[in-house]
Design a protein around this motif. Sequence first.
Motif, PDB file in Angstrom:
ATOM      1  N   HIS A 105       8.520   0.223   7.498  1.00 24.61           N
ATOM      2  CA  HIS A 105       7.349   0.421   8.352  1.00 24.61           C
ATOM      3  C   HIS A 105       7.722   1.275   9.557  1.00 24.61           C
ATOM      4  O   HIS A 105       8.811   1.167  10.112  1.00 24.61           O
ATOM      5  CB  HIS A 105       6.804  -0.918   8.832  1.00 24.61           C
ATOM      6  CG  HIS A 105       5.640  -0.780   9.766  1.00 24.61           C
ATOM      7  ND1 HIS A 105       4.384  -0.395   9.336  1.00 24.61           N
ATOM      8  CD2 HIS A 105       5.550  -0.947  11.115  1.00 24.61           C
ATOM      9  CE1 HIS A 105       3.571  -0.349  10.372  1.00 24.61           C
ATOM     10  NE2 HIS A 105       4.244  -0.681  11.456  1.00 24.61           N
TER      11      HIS A 105
ATOM     12  N   ASP B 205      10.073   3.765  -1.821  1.00 25.91           N
ATOM     13  CA  ASP B 205       9.970   2.676  -0.851  1.00 25.91           C
ATOM     14  C   ASP B 205      10.454   3.138   0.518  1.00 25.91           C
ATOM     15  O   ASP B 205      11.477   3.819   0.643  1.00 25.91           O
ATOM     16  CB  ASP B 205      10.800   1.474  -1.309  1.00 25.91           C
ATOM     17  CG  ASP B 205      10.204   0.817  -2.547  1.00 25.91           C
ATOM     18  OD1 ASP B 205       8.969   0.763  -2.636  1.00 25.91           O
ATOM     19  OD2 ASP B 205      10.978   0.388  -3.424  1.00 25.91           O
TER      20      ASP B 205
ATOM     21  N   GLU C 286      -5.891   7.244  -0.135  1.00 23.19           N
ATOM     22  CA  GLU C 286      -4.602   7.911  -0.290  1.00 23.19           C
ATOM     23  C   GLU C 286      -4.674   9.357   0.203  1.00 23.19           C
ATOM     24  O   GLU C 286      -5.735   9.988   0.182  1.00 23.19           O
ATOM     25  CB  GLU C 286      -4.157   7.883  -1.754  1.00 23.19           C
ATOM     26  CG  GLU C 286      -3.835   6.478  -2.253  1.00 23.19           C
ATOM     27  CD  GLU C 286      -3.457   6.450  -3.722  1.00 23.19           C
ATOM     28  OE1 GLU C 286      -2.706   5.538  -4.123  1.00 23.19           O
ATOM     29  OE2 GLU C 286      -3.920   7.334  -4.476  1.00 23.19           O
TER      30      GLU C 286
ATOM     31  N   SER D  72       0.606   9.178  -0.271  1.00 24.46           N
ATOM     32  CA  SER D  72       0.787   7.978   0.552  1.00 24.46           C
ATOM     33  C   SER D  72      -0.513   7.193   0.579  1.00 24.46           C
ATOM     34  O   SER D  72      -1.603   7.754   0.418  1.00 24.46           O
ATOM     35  CB  SER D  72       1.205   8.343   1.981  1.00 24.46           C
ATOM     36  OG  SER D  72       0.126   8.938   2.679  1.00 24.46           O
ATOM     37  N   ARG D  73      -0.378   5.894   0.792  1.00 20.46           N
ATOM     38  CA  ARG D  73      -1.546   5.014   0.833  1.00 20.46           C
ATOM     39  C   ARG D  73      -1.741   4.497   2.249  1.00 20.46           C
ATOM     40  O   ARG D  73      -0.790   4.122   2.927  1.00 20.46           O
ATOM     41  CB  ARG D  73      -1.365   3.847  -0.132  1.00 20.46           C
ATOM     42  CG  ARG D  73      -2.573   2.929  -0.253  1.00 20.46           C
ATOM     43  CD  ARG D  73      -2.398   1.984  -1.419  1.00 20.46           C
ATOM     44  NE  ARG D  73      -2.323   2.724  -2.676  1.00 20.46           N
ATOM     45  CZ  ARG D  73      -1.937   2.187  -3.832  1.00 20.46           C
ATOM     46  NH1 ARG D  73      -1.578   0.919  -3.888  1.00 20.46           N
ATOM     47  NH2 ARG D  73      -1.907   2.924  -4.923  1.00 20.46           N
TER      48      ARG D  73
ATOM     49  N   TYR E 297      -2.242   2.280   5.369  1.00 22.00           N
ATOM     50  CA  TYR E 297      -1.789   0.933   5.718  1.00 22.00           C
ATOM     51  C   TYR E 297      -0.762   0.385   4.719  1.00 22.00           C
ATOM     52  O   TYR E 297      -0.616  -0.821   4.560  1.00 22.00           O
ATOM     53  CB  TYR E 297      -2.967  -0.044   5.814  1.00 22.00           C
ATOM     54  CG  TYR E 297      -4.087   0.446   6.679  1.00 22.00           C
ATOM     55  CD1 TYR E 297      -3.867   0.826   8.003  1.00 22.00           C
ATOM     56  CD2 TYR E 297      -5.381   0.555   6.174  1.00 22.00           C
ATOM     57  CE1 TYR E 297      -4.901   1.292   8.802  1.00 22.00           C
ATOM     58  CE2 TYR E 297      -6.419   1.016   6.973  1.00 22.00           C
ATOM     59  CZ  TYR E 297      -6.172   1.381   8.277  1.00 22.00           C
ATOM     60  OH  TYR E 297      -7.196   1.846   9.063  1.00 22.00           O
ATOM     61  N   ASN E 298      -0.046   1.276   4.040  1.00 23.31           N
ATOM     62  CA  ASN E 298       0.966   0.848   3.075  1.00 23.31           C
ATOM     63  C   ASN E 298       2.178   1.754   3.242  1.00 23.31           C
ATOM     64  O   ASN E 298       2.038   2.977   3.343  1.00 23.31           O
ATOM     65  CB  ASN E 298       0.410   0.948   1.646  1.00 23.31           C
ATOM     66  CG  ASN E 298       1.306   0.267   0.628  1.00 23.31           C
ATOM     67  OD1 ASN E 298       2.517   0.401   0.663  1.00 23.31           O
ATOM     68  ND2 ASN E 298       0.692  -0.466  -0.292  1.00 23.31           N
ATOM     69  N   THR E 299       3.364   1.165   3.286  1.00 23.78           N
ATOM     70  CA  THR E 299       4.565   1.975   3.514  1.00 23.78           C
ATOM     71  C   THR E 299       5.013   2.728   2.268  1.00 23.78           C
ATOM     72  O   THR E 299       5.765   3.689   2.367  1.00 23.78           O
ATOM     73  CB  THR E 299       5.732   1.085   3.987  1.00 23.78           C
ATOM     74  OG1 THR E 299       6.021   0.106   2.984  1.00 23.78           O
ATOM     75  CG2 THR E 299       5.384   0.399   5.304  1.00 23.78           C
ATOM     76  N   GLN E 300       4.568   2.313   1.095  1.00 21.36           N
ATOM     77  CA  GLN E 300       5.056   2.937  -0.130  1.00 21.36           C
ATOM     78  C   GLN E 300       4.422   4.310  -0.356  1.00 21.36           C
ATOM     79  O   GLN E 300       3.241   4.522  -0.120  1.00 21.36           O
ATOM     80  CB  GLN E 300       4.770   2.051  -1.339  1.00 21.36           C
ATOM     81  CG  GLN E 300       5.455   2.540  -2.615  1.00 21.36           C
ATOM     82  CD  GLN E 300       5.189   1.634  -3.800  1.00 21.36           C
ATOM     83  OE1 GLN E 300       4.108   1.649  -4.372  1.00 21.36           O
ATOM     84  NE2 GLN E 300       6.185   0.840  -4.161  1.00 21.36           N
TER      85      GLN E 300
END
Length: 295
Positions: A225, A222, A179, A196-197, A199-202
């Motif tokens: 991509h 949320d 993150e 942010s994480r 490879y994750n959009t959230q």
Amino acid sequence: DVNQFEENGILVDVYPLIINQNLVYIEESTSNELDISTLSSPYRSIDCSNNEWTPLASNNQYLLLDQYPNLCLFNKELTLLKQTPWEYDRISDMCWSSTINSFIIITSKNEVVLIDENLTSIKCIRTIQQKRRLSCTCSDASLFLATNDYGSDIFQFNLLSSFHFIKQWKSPQTCNNNELLHSIAYNNGILALIISRKYNTQKLIELRSSSTLKKLWSVPIDTNHSIGQRLYRVCSLKYDEWLVIAHNPSRLLHVTKDGKVKTKRSYEPPADNAVLFGSNILAIRTANCLNYYRV
């Protein structure tokens, strides 16, 4: 004569004041209410250069804008008061410290720079170890710097003793190893973090204690991509509330002090940064424009 008045007194007829309640209106106080969904058109706007990084900072009198190749100082009527050439590297973030009466600027070349509110004195702080940093914020006593890497660290320095090092928080206390801390902001003993994480959009906004970094609450953001990763920003609002600049789609999120999303509203062209200027002006910067709103 006077003696007669003293002996007999004065007779006065008094009639009650009758108020027609239908003619009286007491406006309900909204002093503890702020709702960004009611933002109307900006009362002042100026064009500004297209800049991938769009830092802003303000105190009660002035707003500092990175307008490459200059730093520009504006008042609350968005009048340009002064500008000075910026000879350091690209600015990652900046904040205001009332304790030392200076703006604090961090650059992509790991510099920490002080500049006074009149733009007359600029000096680099050599006592702070150089690290890749992405965001900064100040309390009354401390400067907080977040590093620009996954598993971001947060460094704390003492504003009252020439930036003496106080503490370094590391992953997983700051965030997980996968993150990144996009933005940090301080208000009233609280640090707000945008996380942010990989490879994750959230994304997340988390509120932490500024003394222990203990998590108070967390709210997911949320997003859709996208290729690349734009910076999400957070700034403090009145009444211990927070504003998040979110992307994909572009919108403003108004978050209450107890972790509830009060309002979501789209914002076009996309907002890149925002700051509360004084107590009643919200300054929002896009890639090409700076807007002032009454709040």
